[in-house]
Each structure stands twice: as structure tokens, then as C-alpha cells.
Design an enzyme around this catalytic site. Structure first.
Site, short mmCIF file in Angstrom:
data_model
loop_
_atom_site.label_atom_id
_atom_site.label_comp_id
_atom_site.label_asym_id
_atom_site.label_seq_id
_atom_site.Cartn_x
_atom_site.Cartn_y
_atom_site.Cartn_z
N LYS A 126 -9.52 27.02 30.17
CA LYS A 126 -9.42 26.00 30.96
C LYS A 126 -10.45 24.38 30.89
O LYS A 126 -11.36 24.39 29.93
CB LYS A 126 -9.92 26.31 32.40
CG LYS A 126 -11.07 26.89 32.46
CD LYS A 126 -11.46 27.84 33.61
CE LYS A 126 -12.57 28.27 34.17
NZ LYS A 126 -12.52 29.39 35.10
N ARG B 49 -14.06 32.06 47.46
CA ARG B 49 -13.22 30.73 46.93
C ARG B 49 -11.56 30.59 46.75
O ARG B 49 -10.86 29.57 47.44
CB ARG B 49 -13.99 30.32 45.10
CG ARG B 49 -13.98 28.97 44.54
CD ARG B 49 -14.43 29.48 43.18
NE ARG B 49 -13.85 30.02 42.37
CZ ARG B 49 -14.60 29.94 40.90
NH1 ARG B 49 -15.14 29.25 40.84
NH2 ARG B 49 -13.67 30.40 40.40
N TYR C 68 -33.53 0.68 30.27
CA TYR C 68 -33.20 0.33 32.47
C TYR C 68 -34.47 0.44 32.91
O TYR C 68 -34.63 1.57 32.76
CB TYR C 68 -32.11 0.60 32.46
CG TYR C 68 -30.71 0.43 31.94
CD1 TYR C 68 -30.68 -1.59 31.75
CD2 TYR C 68 -29.56 0.72 31.26
CE1 TYR C 68 -29.90 -2.39 31.47
CE2 TYR C 68 -28.73 -0.31 30.57
CZ TYR C 68 -28.83 -1.09 30.75
OH TYR C 68 -27.78 -2.08 29.80
N MET D 241 -25.05 4.16 29.54
CA MET D 241 -23.91 4.61 29.47
C MET D 241 -23.38 4.52 27.88
O MET D 241 -22.96 5.95 28.33
CB MET D 241 -22.73 3.13 30.05
CG MET D 241 -21.65 3.39 29.68
SD MET D 241 -20.32 1.83 30.44
CE MET D 241 -21.29 1.97 32.43
C1 LIG Z 1 -14.16 30.70 34.51
C2 LIG Z 1 -13.45 31.73 34.45
C3 LIG Z 1 -13.13 32.39 34.11
C4 LIG Z 1 -13.83 32.63 33.20
O1 LIG Z 1 -15.70 33.17 33.59
P1 LIG Z 1 -16.80 33.22 32.13
O2 LIG Z 1 -18.00 32.64 32.53
O3 LIG Z 1 -16.98 31.58 31.63
O4 LIG Z 1 -16.88 33.70 31.03
C5 LIG Z 1 -12.53 33.57 34.62
N1 LIG Z 1 -11.95 34.03 35.58
C6 LIG Z 1 -12.02 33.13 36.62
C7 LIG Z 1 -11.52 33.42 37.48
C8 LIG Z 1 -12.09 31.91 36.00
O5 LIG Z 1 -12.65 30.93 37.16
#
Ligand SMILES: *Cc1c(COP(=O)(O)O)cnc(C)c1O
Length: 377
Positions: free
Chosen positions: A53, A151, A273, A321
Site C-alpha cells: 500500500k 479501526r 525563512y 518548500m
Molecule cells: C499496513 C498494514 C500491515 C503492514 O504493517 P507493517 O507494520 O508495515 O508490517 C499489515 N496489516 C494491515 C491490516 C495493515 O494495515
């Protein structure tokens, strides 16, 4: 270069990047693949997926996923359907699962692209099962049970309702029942064992299916946390899944930026800045072409650092920036066009995160599209 980092650049940045590139993220795909194999060993030889992801945490999902697929990785996790769509043509035969779940009305988009939704509520289960009935064939999915992160995933009342009416899953091929650990990088946190036990209970009352629990750090919590599929992201990319202990992973990335200008400033002169840094002595300032628009956190102002030839250059003044300044007074050999290491040998990702007041995850995923990615291995 500090001992123990294990960082051996396969090719100097300057060789790999085009002459006009001002900031380069060099990704070692061989190291990513090696890390995936190491995670398989740490997971007791059981299967390990790849979490890709957020553009593989900034490293480039297309290249990373293709390399892992070629090495035998069969399951990939993305957050969104769009991320899955981008990878689908590159990963023939592989399972691609979208962690963020199923949005109402999007069922046919997932099915058409063969992206498996990770179902996290009864409403999502019912919608996916109904879509399978309409299509006249069963559809694969993963089922996410919340065991303490609160979550995504079935909350306890919905889990109980599903266990009492398992036929709601009719039409769904359950690839995995999964859950996600909230504090796995803290090995002694009792929340880990609590979640592990809740997950075992959930799996026992649901229809039988393969299980998936551990993320990167979870793999290192020991054999009790091993399941039919681990889901590491961070550790693939060289982040330490066992904070406080030596990193068992191979470094897989190197961020560097070129010196655009060098200038001498007199003692008492201000830098950047709002003049937040005043030269305490006659100084030599290096300006590099990377700033907060590149995800180089402004919170590093007067806190960060770069590394050149084993020497540390403090970050001075405000990160702006597109530009950042470093105090090169003690590095007389530095010249315009040289590459400063911002993450890599001599400048660990964890130190950058600390200077930015955030996590290593955020540092990596923030790195912007203007930074030239170079892949090798
Ligand atoms: C992002 C995520 C992972 C991977 O977690 P890491 O700590 O990067 O290994 C695994 N399972 C879920 C549900 C996640 O959201």
C-alpha cells in the site's frame, strides 16, 4: 560509514541518476526480495504476503511488487481498490487484497478486476455475498476481525452475530480470516497476547478458514503469532521490526540530494525563512533541492542532518518548500553537485523520523513524486 548498518551501496547514486536529478531515492529490489525471504524464515517457513500500500511505502509499488512476484510472492495487500487496479496487470495469478474494505456500490469494480475486498463489517459481508448471488458464482474475500485496534474489522457484537448466522457468508470464498496487531513493535506489551487470544477465539467460532495475523513486528513476537499468512510491509523495506534490538533486515533504500549551491556566510548572518538560525561562526552553507513539498518534513528545521563522506552536516534554518540548507563548515571537501545522504549510510531512517517528530513509516510514505526513484537489483 558506521559499522553495523550493513549498508553497502551497490552503485553510487551519481552513476544511477540522470544529471538533472536533484533528489534521488535509490531502491535495492534485491534487498527487498532478500527481506521477504528472511521474513519467511522468521515466520517458520509459512507463507508471507507483501503489503505494498501507499506505493510500497514510497519505494514504488509497481517495481517492488513485480520483483516480489517474480521471487514467488503470491499475495499482495493494498489499501484501496485504485492501488489494486494499478498492480493487477503486473501480478498475473496473484491474490491482491484491498485492506480498506468494500465501499457500498463498488462490488462489481472489485470483482471485475479480481481485487479481493477485506470485509470488515456485516454490511460489507452482506453486500459482497449478495453480489456473489447476483453473479451466480462465489466470490473470494478476506474477513477482518477487530481484536483491539478499533479501526477496521468486525467489532465483537458483529462477530457474535456472524458466528450465530454463518450462512451470511454463503457465496463468499473465505481466503483468510485476519486481524491486525496494535502494538506489535513492543514485544512486552500485554495487548499482543490479548489480541492473539481474541483472534484464536474468533477463528474458533467462525467457519474454518486460513488465518492471517502478524505484520512485520508481529512475525518477531514468536511462533504463537505465526499463521497461514503473515502481512509485513515495513520490514520488507528495511525498517527495523524489532526496535531496540539489531535490525534483522537488509537496508533497501537510500535517499540523497545534490548540493545546488555553496556559500560562505559571516558570523551573525541569518539562514532561511524567518532567520531561525544565525551563524555562530564564519560558516559554509550547502543548499540542496529537497523541501517540505517533497515530504521532507518542515519539523526537521534546525533539528535534522545529512551525511557526506562519513561526516554529519546539521540541518540549519527552516526547511522550505523545495530547498533545505545544511552547515557544511566542517566538510571543506564538499562541492556543488555532490550528493548528501539524507537517509542511508550514516543517516538512519529512525534518526530522520526522530528529527521530524514522527514515525519512520510517515517519513517514507511522505516522500513525494518529485524525488526521482531509481531501482536496481
Ligand atoms: C499496513 C498494514 C500491515 C503492514 O504493517 P507493517 O507494520 O508495515 O508490517 C499489515 N496489516 C494491515 C491490516 C495493515 O494495515
Amino acid at each position: 560509514m558506521p559499522e553495523g548498518l550493513g549498508f553497502v551501496p551497490a552503485a553510487p547514486i551519481a552513476v544511477a541518476a540522470p544529471a538533472h536529478a536533484t533528489a534521488v531515492l535509490r531502491v535495492d529490489l534485491a534487498a527487498v526480495v532478500e527481506n521477504w525471504r528472511r521474513l519467511g524464515v522468521a515466520h517458520g517457513g509459512r507463507p508471507v504476503a507483501a503489503v505494498v500500500k501507499a506505493d510500497a511505502y514510497g519505494l514504488g509499488a509497481a517495481r517492488v511488487a513485480a520483483a516480489l512476484h517474480a521471487a514467488g510472492c503470491a499475495t499482495f495487500f493494498v489499501a484501496t481498490l485504485d492501488e489494486g487496479l494499478a498492480l493487477r496487470p503486473l501480478l498475473p495469478g496473484a491474490v491482491i487484497a484491498a485492506l480498506n474494505g468494500l465501499l457500498p456500490g463498488a462490488e462489481e469494480d472489485y470483482a471485475a478486476a479480481a481485487i479481493d475486498p477485506v470485509l470488515g463489517s456485516l454490511a460489507e459481508i452482506d453486500a459482497w455475498a449478495a453480489s456473489a448471488r447476483r453473479a451466480g458464482r462465489s466470490r473470494p474475500a478476506l474477513l477482518h476481525v477487530d481484536t483491539g485496534l478499533a479501526r477496521l474489522g468486525l467489532p465483537p457484537d458483529e462477530l457474535a452475530a456472524l458466528a450465530a448466522a454463518p450462512d451470511r457468508l454463503t457465496g463468499i470464498t473465505l481466503r483468510y480470516v485476519m486481524s491486525h496487531l496494535a502494538s506489535s513493535e513492543r514485544a512486552d506489551d500485554p495487548a499482543n497476547e490479548r489480541q492473539r487470544a481474541r483472534f484464536a477465539t474468533a477463528c474458533a467460532i467462525l467457519p474454518p478458514a486460513p488465518r492471517s495475523l502478524a505484520n512485520s513486528s508481529g512475525i518477531f513476537l514468536g511462533p504463537d503469532y505465526a499463521t497461514d499468512l503473515a502481512r509485513p510491509g515495513a520490514a520488507l523495506y528495511g525498517m527495523n521490526p524489532t526496535p531496540g534490538a539489531p535490525c534483522p533486515m537488509r537496508p533497501a533504500l537510500h535517499l540523497a540530494a545534490r548540493v545546488l549551491q555553496l556559500r560562505h556566510v559571516a558570523a551573525g548572518e541569518a539562514i532561511g525563512y524567518n532567520a531561525t538560525w544565525i551563524a555562530p561562526r564564519p560558516s559554509r552553507i550547502a543548499t540542496v533541492g529537497l523541501g517540505y513539498a517533497d515530504g521532507w518534513h518542515r519539523a526537521q528545521s534546525n533539528r535534522g542532518a545529512a551525511c557526506f563522506d562519513g561526516k554529519v552536516l546539521p540541518l540549519v534554518g527552516r526547511v522550505s518548500m523545495d530547498l533545505t540548507m545544511f552547515d557544511a563548515t566542517d566538510v571543506p571537501g564538499l562541492a556543488v553537485g555532490n550528493w548528501l545522504d539524507l537517509i542511508g549510510p550514516g543517516r538512519p531512517l529512525e534518526d530522520v523520523a526522530c528529527a521530524a517528530g514522527t514515525s519512520a513509516y510517515e517519513v517514507l510514505t511522505a516522500l513525494g513524486a518529485r524525488i526521482r526513484r531509481v531501482w536496481h537489483g
